[in-house]
Design a protein around this motif. Structure first.
Motif, short mmCIF file in Angstrom:
data_model
loop_
_atom_site.label_atom_id
_atom_site.label_comp_id
_atom_site.label_asym_id
_atom_site.label_seq_id
_atom_site.Cartn_x
_atom_site.Cartn_y
_atom_site.Cartn_z
N PHE A 20 0.81 -1.20 0.00
CA PHE A 20 0.00 0.00 0.00
C PHE A 20 0.85 1.27 0.00
O PHE A 20 0.62 2.18 -0.79
CB PHE A 20 -0.95 0.00 1.20
N GLU A 21 1.83 1.33 0.88
CA GLU A 21 2.66 2.54 0.97
C GLU A 21 3.45 2.77 -0.31
O GLU A 21 3.52 3.89 -0.82
CB GLU A 21 3.61 2.46 2.16
N ALA A 22 4.05 1.73 -0.85
CA ALA A 22 4.81 1.86 -2.09
C ALA A 22 3.89 2.25 -3.25
O ALA A 22 4.26 3.10 -4.08
CB ALA A 22 5.54 0.56 -2.41
N ASP A 23 2.70 1.67 -3.30
CA ASP A 23 1.74 2.01 -4.35
C ASP A 23 1.30 3.47 -4.24
O ASP A 23 1.20 4.18 -5.25
CB ASP A 23 0.51 1.09 -4.28
N ARG A 27 1.85 6.46 -6.98
CA ARG A 27 0.76 7.30 -7.49
C ARG A 27 1.06 8.78 -7.31
O ARG A 27 0.78 9.59 -8.19
CB ARG A 27 -0.57 6.93 -6.82
N ARG A 28 1.66 9.15 -6.17
CA ARG A 28 2.04 10.55 -5.95
C ARG A 28 3.10 10.99 -6.95
O ARG A 28 3.02 12.08 -7.51
CB ARG A 28 2.55 10.76 -4.53
N GLU A 29 4.09 10.16 -7.18
CA GLU A 29 5.18 10.50 -8.09
C GLU A 29 4.73 10.60 -9.54
O GLU A 29 5.34 11.30 -10.34
CB GLU A 29 6.30 9.48 -7.97
N ASN A 30 3.67 9.89 -9.90
CA ASN A 30 3.20 9.83 -11.28
C ASN A 30 1.85 10.49 -11.47
O ASN A 30 1.18 10.26 -12.48
CB ASN A 30 3.16 8.37 -11.74
N GLU A 31 1.47 11.33 -10.53
CA GLU A 31 0.14 11.93 -10.53
C GLU A 31 -0.20 12.68 -11.82
O GLU A 31 -1.31 12.57 -12.33
CB GLU A 31 0.03 12.89 -9.34
N ALA A 32 0.75 13.44 -12.37
CA ALA A 32 0.46 14.27 -13.54
C ALA A 32 0.01 13.45 -14.74
O ALA A 32 -1.03 13.71 -15.33
CB ALA A 32 1.68 15.12 -13.89
N TRP A 33 0.80 12.43 -15.11
CA TRP A 33 0.41 11.66 -16.29
C TRP A 33 -0.73 10.70 -16.00
O TRP A 33 -1.52 10.37 -16.88
CB TRP A 33 1.61 10.96 -16.95
N LEU A 34 -0.88 10.26 -14.74
CA LEU A 34 -2.00 9.39 -14.40
C LEU A 34 -3.34 10.12 -14.57
O LEU A 34 -4.31 9.54 -15.06
CB LEU A 34 -1.87 8.86 -12.97
N LYS A 35 -3.39 11.41 -14.21
CA LYS A 35 -4.62 12.18 -14.40
C LYS A 35 -4.98 12.23 -15.88
O LYS A 35 -6.13 12.06 -16.26
CB LYS A 35 -4.43 13.61 -13.89
N ARG A 36 -3.99 12.46 -16.71
CA ARG A 36 -4.25 12.54 -18.15
C ARG A 36 -4.63 11.19 -18.73
O ARG A 36 -5.50 11.09 -19.59
CB ARG A 36 -3.04 13.14 -18.84
N SER A 37 -4.00 10.14 -18.23
CA SER A 37 -4.34 8.80 -18.69
C SER A 37 -5.78 8.44 -18.33
O SER A 37 -6.51 7.86 -19.13
CB SER A 37 -3.37 7.78 -18.09
#
Length: 102
Positions: A20-23, A27-37
């Motif tokens: 959970f913590e690593a996930d 998600r925090r580190e990749n937030e920008a492109w995840l929102k767009r995806s």
């Protein structure tokens, strides 16, 4: 004496350590492109609903596997510009506009 809830939880606990913590960190580190995806995924889902299409139908139109369409629809694909352009050309979905709305 342990409650039934504690007994149930102990009986069903996983032997594996939680990620959970690593996930969450990922998600925090990749937030920008995840929102767009996710926005692209929602645009494709809207397209599917508007046209009565299944994942298999979209896979055929894109020339990819149904599994890859499922991955796209999960909102966790780090698209290349080429991939986005192919989706736009083959489906007529404006992915860049959808991703810019976020």
């Amino acid at each position: 004496m342990k409650s039934r809830a504690v007994q149930f939880l102990e009986a069903h606990q996983s032997g594996e350590q939680s990620t959970f913590e690593a996930d969450a960190q990922w998600r925090r580190e990749n937030e920008a492109w995840l929102k767009r995806s996710r926005s692209v995924a929602l645009a494709i889902i809207d397209y599917m609903q508007d046209n009565g299409l299944s994942r298999n139908d979209v896979a055929v139109r894109l020339g990819v596997s149904p599994q890859y369409v499922s991955k796209i629809l999960s909102g966790k694909v780090n698209f290349s510009f080429k991939s986005v352009a192919e989706i736009e050309d083959k489906l007529g979905v404006d992915c860049f506009r959808a991703a810019a709305i976020v």
